[in-house]
Write a protein that holds these residues in place. Sequence first.
Motif, PDB file in Angstrom:
ATOM      1  N   LYS A 140       2.141   8.660  -4.396  1.00  0.00           N
ATOM      2  CA  LYS A 140       3.019   8.621  -5.560  1.00  0.00           C
ATOM      3  C   LYS A 140       2.673   9.721  -6.556  1.00  0.00           C
ATOM      4  O   LYS A 140       3.559  10.352  -7.147  1.00  0.00           O
ATOM      5  CB  LYS A 140       2.907   7.254  -6.239  1.00  0.00           C
ATOM      6  CG  LYS A 140       3.751   7.061  -7.490  1.00  0.00           C
ATOM      7  CD  LYS A 140       3.625   5.617  -7.988  1.00  0.00           C
ATOM      8  CE  LYS A 140       4.456   5.368  -9.230  1.00  0.00           C
ATOM      9  NZ  LYS A 140       3.897   6.048 -10.409  1.00  0.00           N
ATOM     10  N   LEU A 167       4.128  12.994  -5.342  1.00  0.00           N
ATOM     11  CA  LEU A 167       5.577  13.021  -5.544  1.00  0.00           C
ATOM     12  C   LEU A 167       5.903  13.384  -6.987  1.00  0.00           C
ATOM     13  O   LEU A 167       6.771  14.233  -7.254  1.00  0.00           O
ATOM     14  CB  LEU A 167       6.192  11.660  -5.202  1.00  0.00           C
ATOM     15  CG  LEU A 167       6.276  11.258  -3.721  1.00  0.00           C
ATOM     16  CD1 LEU A 167       6.721   9.799  -3.608  1.00  0.00           C
ATOM     17  CD2 LEU A 167       7.246  12.159  -2.956  1.00  0.00           C
ATOM     18  N   GLU A 168       5.210  12.759  -7.921  1.00  0.00           N
ATOM     19  CA  GLU A 168       5.495  12.979  -9.338  1.00  0.00           C
ATOM     20  C   GLU A 168       5.142  14.403  -9.762  1.00  0.00           C
ATOM     21  O   GLU A 168       5.867  15.024 -10.549  1.00  0.00           O
ATOM     22  CB  GLU A 168       4.745  11.950 -10.178  1.00  0.00           C
ATOM     23  CG  GLU A 168       5.273  10.530  -9.978  1.00  0.00           C
ATOM     24  CD  GLU A 168       4.454   9.486 -10.704  1.00  0.00           C
ATOM     25  OE1 GLU A 168       3.323   9.802 -11.138  1.00  0.00           O
ATOM     26  OE2 GLU A 168       4.931   8.336 -10.814  1.00  0.00           O
ATOM     27  N   GLU A 199      11.628  12.509  -5.485  1.00  0.00           N
ATOM     28  CA  GLU A 199      11.871  11.082  -5.337  1.00  0.00           C
ATOM     29  C   GLU A 199      11.259  10.608  -4.017  1.00  0.00           C
ATOM     30  O   GLU A 199      11.037  11.396  -3.090  1.00  0.00           O
ATOM     31  CB  GLU A 199      13.375  10.786  -5.339  1.00  0.00           C
ATOM     32  CG  GLU A 199      14.077  11.151  -6.630  1.00  0.00           C
ATOM     33  CD  GLU A 199      13.641  10.261  -7.790  1.00  0.00           C
ATOM     34  OE1 GLU A 199      13.335   9.089  -7.538  1.00  0.00           O
ATOM     35  OE2 GLU A 199      13.613  10.760  -8.939  1.00  0.00           O
ATOM     36  N   ALA A 200      10.996   9.324  -3.939  1.00  0.00           N
ATOM     37  CA  ALA A 200      10.498   8.762  -2.687  1.00  0.00           C
ATOM     38  C   ALA A 200      11.558   8.941  -1.603  1.00  0.00           C
ATOM     39  O   ALA A 200      12.751   8.765  -1.867  1.00  0.00           O
ATOM     40  CB  ALA A 200      10.167   7.287  -2.859  1.00  0.00           C
ATOM     41  N   GLU A 227      14.150   8.367   1.361  1.00  0.00           N
ATOM     42  CA  GLU A 227      14.957   7.221   1.770  1.00  0.00           C
ATOM     43  C   GLU A 227      15.415   7.330   3.221  1.00  0.00           C
ATOM     44  O   GLU A 227      15.954   6.375   3.768  1.00  0.00           O
ATOM     45  CB  GLU A 227      16.170   7.074   0.850  1.00  0.00           C
ATOM     46  CG  GLU A 227      15.787   6.772  -0.602  1.00  0.00           C
ATOM     47  CD  GLU A 227      16.996   6.567  -1.481  1.00  0.00           C
ATOM     48  OE1 GLU A 227      18.140   6.780  -0.997  1.00  0.00           O
ATOM     49  OE2 GLU A 227      16.816   6.200  -2.663  1.00  0.00           O
ATOM     50  N   HIS A 280       4.538  -0.602  -9.789  1.00  0.00           N
ATOM     51  CA  HIS A 280       5.334  -0.088  -8.670  1.00  0.00           C
ATOM     52  C   HIS A 280       5.069  -0.855  -7.380  1.00  0.00           C
ATOM     53  O   HIS A 280       5.972  -1.008  -6.547  1.00  0.00           O
ATOM     54  CB  HIS A 280       5.105   1.418  -8.469  1.00  0.00           C
ATOM     55  CG  HIS A 280       3.706   1.798  -8.088  1.00  0.00           C
ATOM     56  ND1 HIS A 280       2.726   2.045  -9.016  1.00  0.00           N
ATOM     57  CD2 HIS A 280       3.123   1.992  -6.868  1.00  0.00           C
ATOM     58  CE1 HIS A 280       1.608   2.389  -8.402  1.00  0.00           C
ATOM     59  NE2 HIS A 280       1.810   2.350  -7.102  1.00  0.00           N
TER      60      HIS A 280
END
Length: 544
Positions: free
Chosen positions: A191, A194-195, A200-201, A203, A451
């Motif tokens: 995470k 990603l940030e 974004e995570a 999908e 989260h």
Amino acid sequence: MKHLKKLTALFLAAALALSMSACGGASSAPASGSASAGDGARRLTMLVPNNTNQYIKFDEREDYPVWQELKALFAQKGLELEFEVVPADQYPTTLQTRIASGTDLPDIVCLTPFDDAAAMDLANKGTIQPINTIMDEYGDGTFNRFIHEKYPFMAQLTTAPDGNIYWYTSVQAQTYEDKPAPTCRVINIRKDWLEKLGLEAPETAEEFISVMKAFQENDMNGNGAADEIVTVDTSGDFFMTGIAQWFGVGNYLTSVDVKNNKIVSPWYQDGIKDYLKYMNRLVEEGLMDPDLIGATYEQTSQRMAENKVGATFDYCMQMWLEPSVNAENVEFLPIANLETGYEPYIVIEPSFFSWQKWAVTKDCKDPEAVAALLDVLYSDRYEELSAWGIEGETYEVVDGRRQLMEGIGGAYWEQNAKDRKTPGGSLWSGCVFPTVSLYTMESQFTSRPEHKNEFQKSVVFQDAVYPDAKYCYMAIATDEQNARKAALTTDLSTYSSELVTDFILGRASFDDWDQYIAQMQELGLDELIEIEQSQYDKFLELSK
């Protein structure tokens, strides 16, 4: 959980205190202040593995208040225990040797390294005794109420074909909003990375590859090499990966389909080829290290410590990955159900769980002591001490529910060991005594980041498809079934594992698919499915 998971995860001196051995010793002598010979105490000897907690050690148990509380429970029953505690890595060999000798056995032995077939062989030979007959005659009713009323699935899963129960087990149940609520295992992605990249995570499965490439291209661990990778468990059939589940593929060589009440195999499922191609792509594009295929836990843990793991397969509510990385502000985010064109699912752990084994040997001459022990180990007070510890020290009650206090639990084991504050399970569960616990997710949420809580809440009531721990859905096999399974599974599992590895490494061709499946059938895949279907049907019958 796998599965540790997994790896798991346990009195001041009085007239009737316990005799203990030094942890790892071969035998024991009465502890200081314990009862001496001839005082009328009920004595039992136990052969057990040492716990594997690197901080909270069983040989230091006398320093923990929670152990003193457990000793007091045994003292009330007039019990005195002597432990022969063996290092965990040496225990399977020690167990085999002691059992093979057939003489001078301890009263109780941890049989966890033995599968059901091996344990039933000991029962058939009279090496271990039926527990149910002991408890029916000498128990105070606590144990019987536990397995028949409180957690009846324990009886379902441990009742042998002859109607007897030959071992007692660890038991876990979990609820959310007072309803059965299983946890799950999924891919956990970095995470914090990603940030930092403003991503974004993912999908979809394609987006996952793009994100993993971005981790490497931006050298997220800062070591100058493109070595940020995904790691998954490759110790078994290579289907319990979190990624296979995106393609709707079952999680074992044979899996329980609880939606349709049948046993299935990934080799017959629609998404299997595309799953294998996807895994091969991860290797070919440098996102998965081929050297880690079939790697040990220590090898993959080393990559984690070196800050090289961008994504991995683990429990969605885990709190042990982050502190294992030699970096600051590490966070993992659980992700699941990525789009692949197939119906995905999540590896859901049953909300009920019965695992591990302890048995009473033929050399035990005091069934009353056994009954007293088991009535303690399956009591509400033991469950409290094991799962929660001591109120005001390790847990508190908020709005009528127990919850661990701040700074208690897996992420804080090192400090807990220094403070001598821990739920008893960290000292003894899964090795010396069973894990017996009723967990509420509400209590776990108090010590997890938001989260992770939000992800767990979003899937908590999702129906299982191919649940983890398929043995939790199978009755004990008959001797004939065990014999056939033993004859089939070694070659089948080996061939399946080798074939998956060959596909992932690009050494097998899909042009020869029919030949591979024919070989699997020749090795007995269909017969294995038929046998396990019979076990599953028997489990469903016992559930009625």
